[in-house]
Design a protein around this motif. Sequence first.
Motif, short mmCIF file in Angstrom:
data_model
loop_
_atom_site.label_atom_id
_atom_site.label_comp_id
_atom_site.label_asym_id
_atom_site.label_seq_id
_atom_site.Cartn_x
_atom_site.Cartn_y
_atom_site.Cartn_z
N LYS A 42 -0.26 -26.63 -15.04
CA LYS A 42 0.43 -25.45 -15.67
C LYS A 42 -0.03 -24.25 -14.62
CE LYS A 42 0.75 -26.22 -20.29
NZ LYS A 42 2.42 -26.26 -20.60
N LEU A 43 0.58 -23.21 -14.12
CA LEU A 43 0.57 -22.01 -13.61
C LEU A 43 0.21 -20.90 -14.23
CD1 LEU A 43 1.63 -21.16 -10.10
CD2 LEU A 43 2.40 -19.78 -11.61
N HIS A 44 -0.61 -19.98 -14.10
CA HIS A 44 -0.87 -19.07 -15.08
C HIS A 44 -0.70 -17.61 -14.13
CE1 HIS A 44 -2.12 -21.10 -18.68
NE2 HIS A 44 -2.62 -21.88 -17.64
N THR A 45 0.48 -16.76 -14.31
CA THR A 45 0.33 -15.59 -13.72
C THR A 45 -0.35 -14.34 -13.99
OG1 THR A 45 2.40 -14.73 -14.67
CG2 THR A 45 2.79 -16.10 -13.12
N SER A 93 8.81 -18.02 -9.00
CA SER A 93 7.57 -18.31 -8.62
C SER A 93 7.59 -19.24 -7.44
CB SER A 93 6.98 -19.54 -9.94
OG SER A 93 7.01 -18.68 -11.02
N LYS A 94 8.75 -19.99 -7.39
CA LYS A 94 9.17 -21.16 -6.01
C LYS A 94 8.89 -20.06 -4.78
CE LYS A 94 12.26 -24.01 -7.62
NZ LYS A 94 13.02 -25.02 -7.70
N LEU A 95 9.72 -18.91 -5.10
CA LEU A 95 9.78 -18.15 -3.76
C LEU A 95 8.48 -17.42 -3.50
CD1 LEU A 95 13.35 -16.46 -4.84
CD2 LEU A 95 12.80 -17.81 -2.97
N ALA A 96 7.77 -17.17 -4.62
CA ALA A 96 6.44 -16.53 -4.20
C ALA A 96 5.35 -17.55 -3.67
CB ALA A 96 5.86 -15.92 -5.70
N ILE A 97 5.53 -18.67 -4.01
CA ILE A 97 4.66 -19.85 -3.44
C ILE A 97 4.95 -19.92 -1.91
CG2 ILE A 97 4.07 -22.25 -3.74
CD1 ILE A 97 4.11 -21.78 -6.58
N LEU A 114 6.56 -17.87 -0.08
CA LEU A 114 6.16 -16.74 0.88
C LEU A 114 4.72 -16.74 1.19
CD1 LEU A 114 8.41 -13.91 -0.61
CD2 LEU A 114 8.63 -15.03 1.63
N SER A 115 3.90 -17.05 -0.03
CA SER A 115 2.33 -17.00 0.21
C SER A 115 1.89 -18.16 1.31
CB SER A 115 1.76 -17.10 -1.10
OG SER A 115 0.37 -17.67 -1.11
N VAL A 116 2.48 -19.35 1.41
CA VAL A 116 2.43 -20.32 2.39
C VAL A 116 2.66 -19.77 3.65
CG1 VAL A 116 2.91 -22.31 3.22
CG2 VAL A 116 2.64 -22.16 0.74
N ARG A 117 3.65 -19.02 3.54
CA ARG A 117 4.04 -18.40 5.10
C ARG A 117 3.17 -17.29 5.49
NH1 ARG A 117 9.78 -15.16 5.92
NH2 ARG A 117 9.39 -15.03 8.29
N LYS A 118 2.79 -16.52 4.76
CA LYS A 118 1.86 -15.41 4.90
C LYS A 118 0.52 -15.90 5.44
CE LYS A 118 -0.65 -11.73 2.75
NZ LYS A 118 -1.28 -11.10 1.34
N GLY A 119 0.02 -17.09 5.21
CA GLY A 119 -1.08 -17.92 5.87
C GLY A 119 -2.45 -17.55 5.01
N GLN A 120 -3.62 -17.44 5.64
CA GLN A 120 -4.91 -17.25 4.81
C GLN A 120 -4.73 -16.09 3.85
OE1 GLN A 120 -8.10 -17.00 7.33
NE2 GLN A 120 -9.67 -17.64 5.94
N LEU A 121 -5.47 -16.69 2.70
CA LEU A 121 -5.64 -15.76 1.45
C LEU A 121 -7.28 -14.92 1.86
CD1 LEU A 121 -4.96 -18.03 -1.57
CD2 LEU A 121 -3.65 -16.23 -0.57
N ILE A 128 8.63 -25.51 -12.55
CA ILE A 128 8.75 -24.92 -11.02
C ILE A 128 9.10 -25.63 -10.08
CG2 ILE A 128 7.35 -23.62 -9.38
CD1 ILE A 128 5.54 -22.78 -11.65
N PHE A 129 8.90 -27.00 -9.96
CA PHE A 129 8.99 -27.66 -8.76
C PHE A 129 9.92 -28.71 -8.97
CE2 PHE A 129 4.60 -26.49 -7.94
CZ PHE A 129 4.65 -25.50 -6.96
N GLY A 130 10.07 -29.28 -10.21
CA GLY A 130 11.04 -30.18 -10.47
C GLY A 130 10.73 -31.56 -9.49
N ASP A 131 12.11 -31.83 -9.04
CA ASP A 131 12.04 -33.13 -8.00
C ASP A 131 11.33 -32.77 -6.71
OD1 ASP A 131 13.44 -34.64 -9.93
OD2 ASP A 131 15.47 -34.05 -9.05
N HIS A 132 11.10 -31.53 -6.33
CA HIS A 132 10.46 -31.10 -5.12
C HIS A 132 9.16 -30.88 -5.28
CE1 HIS A 132 14.61 -30.42 -3.83
NE2 HIS A 132 14.96 -29.91 -5.03
N ASP A 133 8.34 -31.38 -6.25
CA ASP A 133 6.92 -31.45 -6.47
C ASP A 133 6.19 -31.61 -5.13
OD1 ASP A 133 4.58 -30.83 -8.37
OD2 ASP A 133 4.55 -33.05 -7.74
N LEU A 134 6.38 -32.98 -4.66
CA LEU A 134 6.00 -33.35 -3.34
C LEU A 134 6.02 -32.29 -2.15
CD1 LEU A 134 4.07 -35.77 -2.23
CD2 LEU A 134 5.93 -37.00 -2.08
N LEU A 135 7.33 -31.96 -1.85
CA LEU A 135 7.53 -31.29 -1.10
C LEU A 135 6.58 -29.86 -1.07
CD1 LEU A 135 9.07 -30.29 1.56
CD2 LEU A 135 10.73 -29.10 -0.31
N PHE A 136 6.37 -29.27 -2.06
CA PHE A 136 5.68 -28.14 -2.38
C PHE A 136 4.27 -28.29 -2.00
CE2 PHE A 136 9.46 -25.93 -3.48
CZ PHE A 136 9.34 -24.63 -3.32
N LYS A 137 3.95 -29.36 -2.61
CA LYS A 137 2.34 -29.99 -2.51
C LYS A 137 2.01 -30.24 -0.67
CE LYS A 137 -0.99 -33.20 -4.34
NZ LYS A 137 -1.15 -34.53 -5.21
#
Length: 87
Positions: free
Chosen positions: A4-7, A30-34, A36-43, A62-71
Motif C-alpha cells: 500500500k502507498l499512503h499519500t 501516483s505513477k506520474l509522481a513516482i 518524476l521523483s525518480v527523475r529528480k534524483g536524491q531526496l 498503481i503499477f498493475g502489469d508494470h510493477d517490476l518496471l517501476f521497482k
Amino acid sequence: MTNKLHTSQKTQEIFNSLGQSLRLQPFILSKLAIALSVRKGQLQANDFKTDNNGLELSRQVIFGDHDLLFKSLIIKAPPHILSMECL
C-alpha cells in the motif's frame, strides 16, 4: 515492496484538484509522481517529513502489469536512496 502507498493530506488535495481539471485518477497521478521523483534524483531530509493522512492506494492498482518496471526504476535511480528491503 510494500503493498500500500499512503499519500499526505497535501498530496490528496493536489490529486483531487488535478483529477477534477485533467480528469485523471489518483493511480495515474501516483505513477506520474513516482516517475518524476525518480527523475529528480536524491531526496532531501525534508522530503521525508510528511503525514500519511491522505489517500491509500494499493500497489497493484498503481503499477498493475508494470510493477517490476517501476521497482527496477526506483532501485536503479542514482544515487541509491532505497534498499531492496524497502521495496
